[in-house]
Design a protein around this motif. Structure first.
Motif, PDB file in Angstrom:
ATOM      1  N   LYS A   1       0.835  -1.211   0.000  1.00 39.93           N
ATOM      2  CA  LYS A   1       0.000   0.000   0.000  1.00 39.93           C
ATOM      3  C   LYS A   1       0.863   1.252   0.000  1.00 39.93           C
ATOM      4  O   LYS A   1       0.459   2.296  -0.528  1.00 39.93           O
ATOM      5  N   THR A   2       2.054   1.157   0.574  1.00 45.84           N
ATOM      6  CA  THR A   2       2.927   2.325   0.708  1.00 45.84           C
ATOM      7  C   THR A   2       4.314   2.106   0.104  1.00 45.84           C
ATOM      8  O   THR A   2       5.188   2.949   0.259  1.00 45.84           O
ATOM      9  N   ASN A   3       4.505   0.963  -0.561  1.00 46.37           N
ATOM     10  CA  ASN A   3       5.802   0.673  -1.188  1.00 46.37           C
ATOM     11  C   ASN A   3       5.576   0.126  -2.591  1.00 46.37           C
ATOM     12  O   ASN A   3       4.531  -0.440  -2.880  1.00 46.37           O
ATOM     13  N   GLN A   4       6.585   0.275  -3.446  1.00 48.51           N
ATOM     14  CA  GLN A   4       6.458  -0.159  -4.838  1.00 48.51           C
ATOM     15  C   GLN A   4       6.885  -1.610  -5.063  1.00 48.51           C
ATOM     16  O   GLN A   4       6.588  -2.199  -6.099  1.00 48.51           O
ATOM     17  N   SER A   5       7.576  -2.193  -4.097  1.00 48.10           N
ATOM     18  CA  SER A   5       8.017  -3.585  -4.231  1.00 48.10           C
ATOM     19  C   SER A   5       8.162  -4.193  -2.849  1.00 48.10           C
ATOM     20  O   SER A   5       8.124  -3.495  -1.835  1.00 48.10           O
ATOM     21  N   VAL A   6       8.333  -5.518  -2.808  1.00 44.57           N
ATOM     22  CA  VAL A   6       8.458  -6.219  -1.530  1.00 44.57           C
ATOM     23  C   VAL A   6       9.263  -7.498  -1.728  1.00 44.57           C
ATOM     24  O   VAL A   6       9.225  -8.117  -2.798  1.00 44.57           O
ATOM     25  N   ILE A   7      10.020  -7.870  -0.692  1.00 45.09           N
ATOM     26  CA  ILE A   7      10.682  -9.173  -0.606  1.00 45.09           C
ATOM     27  C   ILE A   7       9.950  -9.965   0.463  1.00 45.09           C
ATOM     28  O   ILE A   7       9.713  -9.455   1.565  1.00 45.09           O
ATOM     29  N   VAL A   8       9.567 -11.205   0.156  1.00 44.44           N
ATOM     30  CA  VAL A   8       8.712 -11.993   1.059  1.00 44.44           C
ATOM     31  C   VAL A   8       9.464 -13.224   1.570  1.00 44.44           C
ATOM     32  O   VAL A   8      10.000 -14.008   0.782  1.00 44.44           O
TER      33      VAL A   8
END
Length: 306
Positions: A93-100
């Protein structure tokens, strides 16, 4: 130009020894302090769970106390699928990418640099849907030593972008999107290498709850490209009998000589690598039934001897 650092979403539950191993492997990544973290902890199913969950949360609190970290500790048990979908959605919601990451993983010391490099590199490429850190052991892949694209995904140490994830959330709302014809089933199962379509059917009928199969279906239907390394940057330690659905044992080890970013030769499906990967999936995840039975028996013996 400096790379943007993708935030890291970590999902933990009730296995403190696994959480401790994951955190130590995060520390081994030299740039781990440059990232921001989100830790999601599901609630207990029973009193015994509560004690273990409390210990896992203590480990996370202690490790991340001097780092940028947001904690989400649930009082209720919501299940892994709900936790991951809602957790990743919250981060994006507040970031353009993610590491999971999940708590049964151990990271190679260059895992973060690999994932982050390619999340930056392909951030504007609409054909690339995910960056993945896991690969099964194979001498041919090791010898060539280049990353490559496949039509499938991995749920063991991966990353994606907000644009793809938000489209996925809309995609899974429509039941018409969740159907495959016979020809698609064959391709979805990587030419009968593994029964992904059966997992999908069980998920749709609510016999099991798999977020990953729905994410794979979304990528599959959109012909998305997914980047993989030639050797694994992730060890999955959930295949020791401690997980809820483990009936096999993986042959896996790190390449400790790795020291550079492994660029792909082209941005398209590598059919030669896909053929290799199909064989690897079949060998590692779909072994003969006797091997599965023996693995279950051995794990029951281990539990008795503890």
């Amino acid at each position: 130009m400096d790379l943007m650092h993708s935030p890291v979403a970590i999902f933990i539950y009730n296995r403190p020894e696994k959480v401790a191993s994951l955190l130590e492997s995060i520390r081994a990544n030299k740039d781990f302090r440059e990232f921001s973290y989100y830790v999601f902890s599901d609630g207990p199913k029973n009193k015994e769970d509560f004690k273990k969950i409390k210990k896992c949360r203590h480990l996370a609190n202690d490790f991340f106390k001097k780092l940028k970290c947001e904690f989400h500790f649930s009082k209720e048990n919501k299940g892994l699928s709900y936790s991951i979908i809602n957790g990743v959605t919250h981060v994006l919601k507040t970031n353009q990418s993610v590491i999971v990451l999940e708590d049964d993983l151990v990271l190679h010391q260059h895992f973060f640099s690999y994932l982050n490099h390619f999340l930056n590199k392909f951030s504007t490429n609409s054909s690339v849907y995910s960056i993945n850190g896991h690969m099964y052991l194979n001498d041919e892949l090791l010898a060539e030593n280049n990353s490559f694209f496949l039509p499938c995904i991995s749920s063991w140490g991966w990353g994606t972008w907000a644009k793809n994830w938000h489209n996925f959330l809309e995609f899974k709302k429509d039941e018409n999107n969740l159907r495959l014809n016979k020809e698609e089933n064959f391709e979805f199962d990587l030419n009968n290498s593994y029964p992904f379509s059966k997992i999908l059917k069980k998920t749709i009928s609510k016999k099991i709850d798999s977020w990953a199969i729905l994410w794979y279906l979304f990528v599959f239907k959109n012909r998305g490209l997914n980047l993989f390394p030639p050797f694994t940057l992730i060890l999955n330690k959930g295949f020791d009998g401690s997980g809820s659905n483990t009936s096999i044992e993986l042959s896996q080890k790190f390449n400790l000589n790795y020291s550079r970013i492994l660029e792909p030769k082209s941005v398209k499906i590598d059919n030669q690598k896909l053929s290799i990967y199909r064989d690897l999936i079949s060998k590692n995840l779909n072994p003969p039934i006797i091997k599965k039975i023996m693995f279950k028996i051995l794990n029951k013996i281990k539990l008795v001897l503890k």
